[in-house]
Design a protein around this motif. Structure first.
Motif, PDB file in Angstrom:
ATOM      1  N   GLU A 178       0.845  -1.197   0.000  1.00  0.00           N
ATOM      2  CA  GLU A 178       0.000   0.000   0.000  1.00  0.00           C
ATOM      3  C   GLU A 178       0.881   1.247   0.000  1.00  0.00           C
ATOM      4  OE1 GLU A 178      -2.987   2.381  -0.345  1.00  0.00           O
ATOM      5  OE2 GLU A 178      -3.320   0.217  -0.278  1.00  0.00           O
ATOM      6  N   ALA A 179       0.544   2.215  -0.841  1.00  0.00           N
ATOM      7  CA  ALA A 179       1.365   3.412  -0.989  1.00  0.00           C
ATOM      8  C   ALA A 179       0.989   4.524  -0.007  1.00  0.00           C
ATOM      9  CB  ALA A 179       1.242   3.937  -2.411  1.00  0.00           C
ATOM     10  N   LYS A 180      -0.091   4.364   0.698  1.00  0.00           N
ATOM     11  CA  LYS A 180      -0.547   5.434   1.591  1.00  0.00           C
ATOM     12  C   LYS A 180       0.407   5.625   2.756  1.00  0.00           C
ATOM     13  CE  LYS A 180      -5.315   5.598   0.375  1.00  0.00           C
ATOM     14  NZ  LYS A 180      -5.164   6.713  -0.527  1.00  0.00           N
ATOM     15  N   GLN A 181       0.328   6.820   3.354  1.00  0.00           N
ATOM     16  CA  GLN A 181       1.296   7.258   4.348  1.00  0.00           C
ATOM     17  C   GLN A 181       1.346   6.386   5.604  1.00  0.00           C
ATOM     18  OE1 GLN A 181       0.480  11.250   5.516  1.00  0.00           O
ATOM     19  NE2 GLN A 181       2.501  11.568   6.380  1.00  0.00           N
ATOM     20  N   GLY A 182       0.207   5.966   6.124  1.00  0.00           N
ATOM     21  CA  GLY A 182       0.185   5.251   7.391  1.00  0.00           C
ATOM     22  C   GLY A 182       0.391   3.755   7.280  1.00  0.00           C
ATOM     23  N   ALA A 183       0.520   3.215   6.072  1.00  0.00           N
ATOM     24  CA  ALA A 183       0.598   1.764   5.886  1.00  0.00           C
ATOM     25  C   ALA A 183       1.818   1.159   6.571  1.00  0.00           C
ATOM     26  CB  ALA A 183       0.604   1.421   4.406  1.00  0.00           C
ATOM     27  N   GLY A 184       2.953   1.818   6.482  1.00  0.00           N
ATOM     28  CA  GLY A 184       4.172   1.285   7.103  1.00  0.00           C
ATOM     29  C   GLY A 184       4.060   1.214   8.614  1.00  0.00           C
ATOM     30  N   ARG A 185       3.470   2.243   9.201  1.00  0.00           N
ATOM     31  CA  ARG A 185       3.318   2.261  10.659  1.00  0.00           C
ATOM     32  C   ARG A 185       2.332   1.202  11.134  1.00  0.00           C
ATOM     33  NH1 ARG A 185       3.839   8.358  10.379  1.00  0.00           N
ATOM     34  NH2 ARG A 185       5.918   8.692  11.230  1.00  0.00           N
ATOM     35  N   ILE A 186       1.235   1.032  10.404  1.00  0.00           N
ATOM     36  CA  ILE A 186       0.246   0.019  10.803  1.00  0.00           C
ATOM     37  C   ILE A 186       0.815  -1.380  10.592  1.00  0.00           C
ATOM     38  CG2 ILE A 186      -2.007  -0.968  10.249  1.00  0.00           C
ATOM     39  CD1 ILE A 186      -3.090   1.796   9.938  1.00  0.00           C
ATOM     40  N   GLU A 187       1.626  -1.562   9.558  1.00  0.00           N
ATOM     41  CA  GLU A 187       2.265  -2.868   9.339  1.00  0.00           C
ATOM     42  C   GLU A 187       3.158  -3.229  10.530  1.00  0.00           C
ATOM     43  OE1 GLU A 187       5.229  -5.091   6.127  1.00  0.00           O
ATOM     44  OE2 GLU A 187       4.872  -2.941   5.974  1.00  0.00           O
ATOM     45  N   LYS A 188       3.941  -2.271  10.971  1.00  0.00           N
ATOM     46  CA  LYS A 188       4.833  -2.502  12.106  1.00  0.00           C
ATOM     47  C   LYS A 188       4.030  -2.780  13.378  1.00  0.00           C
ATOM     48  CE  LYS A 188       9.099  -0.485  13.785  1.00  0.00           C
ATOM     49  NZ  LYS A 188       9.995   0.669  13.700  1.00  0.00           N
ATOM     50  N   LEU A 189       2.915  -2.064  13.552  1.00  0.00           N
ATOM     51  CA  LEU A 189       2.047  -2.275  14.707  1.00  0.00           C
ATOM     52  C   LEU A 189       1.403  -3.656  14.665  1.00  0.00           C
ATOM     53  CD1 LEU A 189       0.746  -0.994  17.220  1.00  0.00           C
ATOM     54  CD2 LEU A 189      -1.083  -0.215  15.729  1.00  0.00           C
ATOM     55  N   LEU A 190       1.002  -4.101  13.486  1.00  0.00           N
ATOM     56  CA  LEU A 190       0.403  -5.428  13.342  1.00  0.00           C
ATOM     57  C   LEU A 190       1.424  -6.522  13.672  1.00  0.00           C
ATOM     58  CD1 LEU A 190      -2.047  -7.096  12.563  1.00  0.00           C
ATOM     59  CD2 LEU A 190      -1.370  -6.897  10.182  1.00  0.00           C
ATOM     60  N   LEU A 191       2.662  -6.335  13.254  1.00  0.00           N
ATOM     61  CA  LEU A 191       3.714  -7.291  13.613  1.00  0.00           C
ATOM     62  C   LEU A 191       3.922  -7.332  15.127  1.00  0.00           C
ATOM     63  CD1 LEU A 191       6.272  -6.567  10.774  1.00  0.00           C
ATOM     64  CD2 LEU A 191       4.940  -8.652  11.092  1.00  0.00           C
ATOM     65  N   SER A 192       3.809  -6.181  15.777  1.00  0.00           N
ATOM     66  CA  SER A 192       3.918  -6.126  17.231  1.00  0.00           C
ATOM     67  C   SER A 192       2.767  -6.874  17.896  1.00  0.00           C
ATOM     68  CB  SER A 192       3.935  -4.675  17.693  1.00  0.00           C
ATOM     69  OG  SER A 192       3.933  -4.594  19.090  1.00  0.00           O
ATOM     70  N   ALA A 193       1.552  -6.728  17.368  1.00  0.00           N
ATOM     71  CA  ALA A 193       0.391  -7.431  17.921  1.00  0.00           C
ATOM     72  C   ALA A 193       0.554  -8.946  17.763  1.00  0.00           C
ATOM     73  CB  ALA A 193      -0.884  -6.964  17.238  1.00  0.00           C
ATOM     74  N   ILE A 194       1.104  -9.373  16.623  1.00  0.00           N
ATOM     75  CA  ILE A 194       1.350 -10.802  16.404  1.00  0.00           C
ATOM     76  C   ILE A 194       2.373 -11.314  17.411  1.00  0.00           C
ATOM     77  CG2 ILE A 194       2.297 -12.484  14.777  1.00  0.00           C
ATOM     78  CD1 ILE A 194       1.170 -10.648  12.541  1.00  0.00           C
TER      79      ILE A 194
END
Length: 129
Positions: free
Chosen positions: A39-55
């Motif tokens: 995803e090219a949108k601005q917040g995608a990288g931060r949410i990806e990192k947060l999702l990895l943290s939740a996992i």
């Protein structure tokens, strides 16, 4: 058993972050990570990192369970407004316009399909009695 991860004071407007959060809500974790990665949108990288943290938080809570067999999905993801920094920009004729620099808080809840089905099964049994 569900696991939670929170990201606070992200310097992006909540409206922009909600667009990305809506893409992964209810998705399986592997699918959500693929969506966020490309995803090219601005917040995608931060949410990806947060999702990895939740996992990772889920793995710590459930040491005996295997991640591949757990069938994890994004149970909840929501974006709340954070603090707003107020700045002034010079305007014509000695005036000033206020600029509001917004921030947000993101919360992700990850759960396994097997665990949620067991909980739902117990709730229906109790309601039938």
């Amino acid at each position: 058993m569900e696991a939670v991860a929170k990201l606070k004071n992200v310097p992006t407007s909540p409206r922009k972050m909600r667009v990305v959060a809506d893409l992964v809500r209810g998705q399986r974790v592997n699918n959500a990570l693929n969506i966020l990665k490309f995803e090219a949108k601005q917040g995608a990288g931060r949410i990806e990192k947060l999702l990895l943290s939740a996992i990772s938080n889920w793995e710590i809570k459930n040491e005996d369970a295997k991640l591949e067999e757990a069938d994890l999905y994004v149970k909840e993801i929501f974006v709340d407004s954070g603090r707003i920094l107020k700045r002034l920009r010079p305007a014509p004729q000695g005036r000033a316009h206020r600029i509001r620099k917004r921030s947000n808080h993101v919360t992700v809840v990850v759960d396994s399909y097997a665990a949620s089905e067991v909980k739902e099964g117990n709730n229906t049994e109790n309601s039938q009695k």
